[in-house]
Motif scaffolding. Structure first.
Motif, PDB file in Angstrom:
ATOM      1  N   VAL A 135     130.739  18.291   0.351  1.00  0.00           N
ATOM      2  CA  VAL A 135     131.183  17.043   0.726  1.00  0.00           C
ATOM      3  C   VAL A 135     131.927  17.007   1.814  1.00  0.00           C
ATOM      4  O   VAL A 135     132.910  17.652   2.103  1.00  0.00           O
ATOM      5  N   LEU A 137     134.268  15.301   4.724  1.00  0.00           N
ATOM      6  CA  LEU A 137     135.251  14.481   4.923  1.00  0.00           C
ATOM      7  C   LEU A 137     135.292  14.390   6.567  1.00  0.00           C
ATOM      8  O   LEU A 137     134.723  14.900   7.051  1.00  0.00           O
ATOM      9  N   TYR A 170     136.674  12.290  -6.112  1.00  0.00           N
ATOM     10  CA  TYR A 170     135.250  12.377  -5.477  1.00  0.00           C
ATOM     11  C   TYR A 170     134.299  11.474  -6.318  1.00  0.00           C
ATOM     12  O   TYR A 170     133.348  10.781  -5.901  1.00  0.00           O
ATOM     13  N   ALA A 173     134.724   8.345  -5.203  1.00  0.00           N
ATOM     14  CA  ALA A 173     134.767   7.958  -3.714  1.00  0.00           C
ATOM     15  C   ALA A 173     134.673   6.658  -3.105  1.00  0.00           C
ATOM     16  O   ALA A 173     133.832   6.105  -3.521  1.00  0.00           O
ATOM     17  N   SER A 218     141.517  10.744   5.129  1.00  0.00           N
ATOM     18  CA  SER A 218     140.378  11.067   3.892  1.00  0.00           C
ATOM     19  C   SER A 218     141.128  10.739   2.687  1.00  0.00           C
ATOM     20  O   SER A 218     140.391  10.420   1.710  1.00  0.00           O
ATOM     21  N   LYS A 228     142.793   7.096  -3.080  1.00  0.00           N
ATOM     22  CA  LYS A 228     141.341   6.920  -2.567  1.00  0.00           C
ATOM     23  C   LYS A 228     140.716   8.134  -1.594  1.00  0.00           C
ATOM     24  O   LYS A 228     141.431   8.231  -0.596  1.00  0.00           O
ATOM     25  N   LEU A 229     139.355   8.388  -2.054  1.00  0.00           N
ATOM     26  CA  LEU A 229     139.047   9.582  -1.238  1.00  0.00           C
ATOM     27  C   LEU A 229     137.894   8.940  -0.258  1.00  0.00           C
ATOM     28  O   LEU A 229     136.899   8.271  -0.802  1.00  0.00           O
ATOM     29  N   VAL A 231     134.865   9.468   1.796  1.00  0.00           N
ATOM     30  CA  VAL A 231     133.617  10.549   2.154  1.00  0.00           C
ATOM     31  C   VAL A 231     132.765   9.935   3.197  1.00  0.00           C
ATOM     32  O   VAL A 231     132.392   8.829   3.227  1.00  0.00           O
ATOM     33  N   LYS A 234     129.405   7.722   2.945  1.00  0.00           N
ATOM     34  CA  LYS A 234     129.396   6.855   1.639  1.00  0.00           C
ATOM     35  C   LYS A 234     129.895   5.609   1.697  1.00  0.00           C
ATOM     36  O   LYS A 234     130.886   5.356   2.608  1.00  0.00           O
TER      37      LYS A 234
END
Length: 234
Positions: A135, A137, A170, A173, A218, A228-229, A231, A234
């Motif tokens: 994944v 970042l 994730y 994401a 990130s 909040k992530l 990625v 995405k």
């Protein structure tokens, strides 16, 4: 339990009790699994297996027209995907027979939803780890299979709680994950009172994934709501 690429795997669920089928489907759906077919007999399961090409089978032992053991043997003649037995038969002889035939796991009813999800996720991770993407970042990568962060050529291990929190982020994401949801992901069904612990874990995660933990890009705080992530791609 736990990653987006695993949630797309096709699951065949075989049990002759409609209530059990509905319950397991609900548990899996709530965790993000959507590709599920069901069967109530050996014959029906064989037909579905040939056309649907499952990537995981969850089988009862006692079926109206045979046993889950017989079904597994027939499945394994033409396909090689993992099998989990989910059954009321908890005798050691049954477990030994299931594992002897090549079953990947064996759960005795009644069971906890979280246990089922953990076992399913563990089987899928083991069976399809070659599919596991890193994944990406902004300043690092997450390797969920190895529970590591890769940053500037360094491999930084994640603790179990950090892994749980990052997994929940994730799965969602780009979307806000509430503080309560993250506490539940890390500490189970009674998540109240862990907000300060969560904040401490978030700080440590940022130290591992961010180039500048004081200015995260990130793992973002959404004030009053959660985290909040972000990625890449995405």
């Amino acid at each position: 339990m736990d990653f987006n690429y695993l949630k797309q795997k096709r699951i065949l669920l075989v049990d002759d009790e409609q209530e059990l089928l509905d319950m397991v489907i609900s548990i899996l759906n709530e965790d993000g699994f959507q590709n599920i077919k069901t069967a109530k007999t050996v014959a029906e399961a064989i037909v579905i297996s040939e056309t649907y090409q499952p990537e995981l089978a969850i089988l009862d032992v006692m079926l109206p027209d045979g046993s889950g053991f017989d079904l597994m043997e027939r499945i394994k003649k033409t396909a090689d995907y993992p099998v989990l037995f989910l059954t009321a038969r908890g005798e050691d002889d049954d477990k030994f027979r299931g594992f002897g035939l090549g079953a990947d796991d064996y759960i005795v009813k009644p069971f906890l939803p979280k246990e089922l999800l953990f076992r399913v996720s563990a089987i899928l991770r083991r069976s399809y780890k070659a599919d596991n993407p890193l994944v990406k970042l902004h300043d690092s990568e997450i390797d969920f299979e190895r529970a590591e962060i890769i940053k500037n050529g360094e491999y930084i291990p994640l603790t179990a709680k950090e892994h749980d929190i990052l997994s929940a982020l994730y799965r969602n994401a780009g979307r806000i994950v509430t503080i309560d949801a993250l506490c539940e992901a890390a500490w189970g069904d009674n998540p109240f009172g862990y907000e300060n612990s969560l904040m401490a874990h978030i700080r440590r995660i940022r130290e591992k994934i961010e180039a500048n933990p004081s200015q995260p890009v990130s793992l973002i705080t959404v004030k009053g709501l959660g985290y909040k992530l972000i990625v890449e791609g995405k």
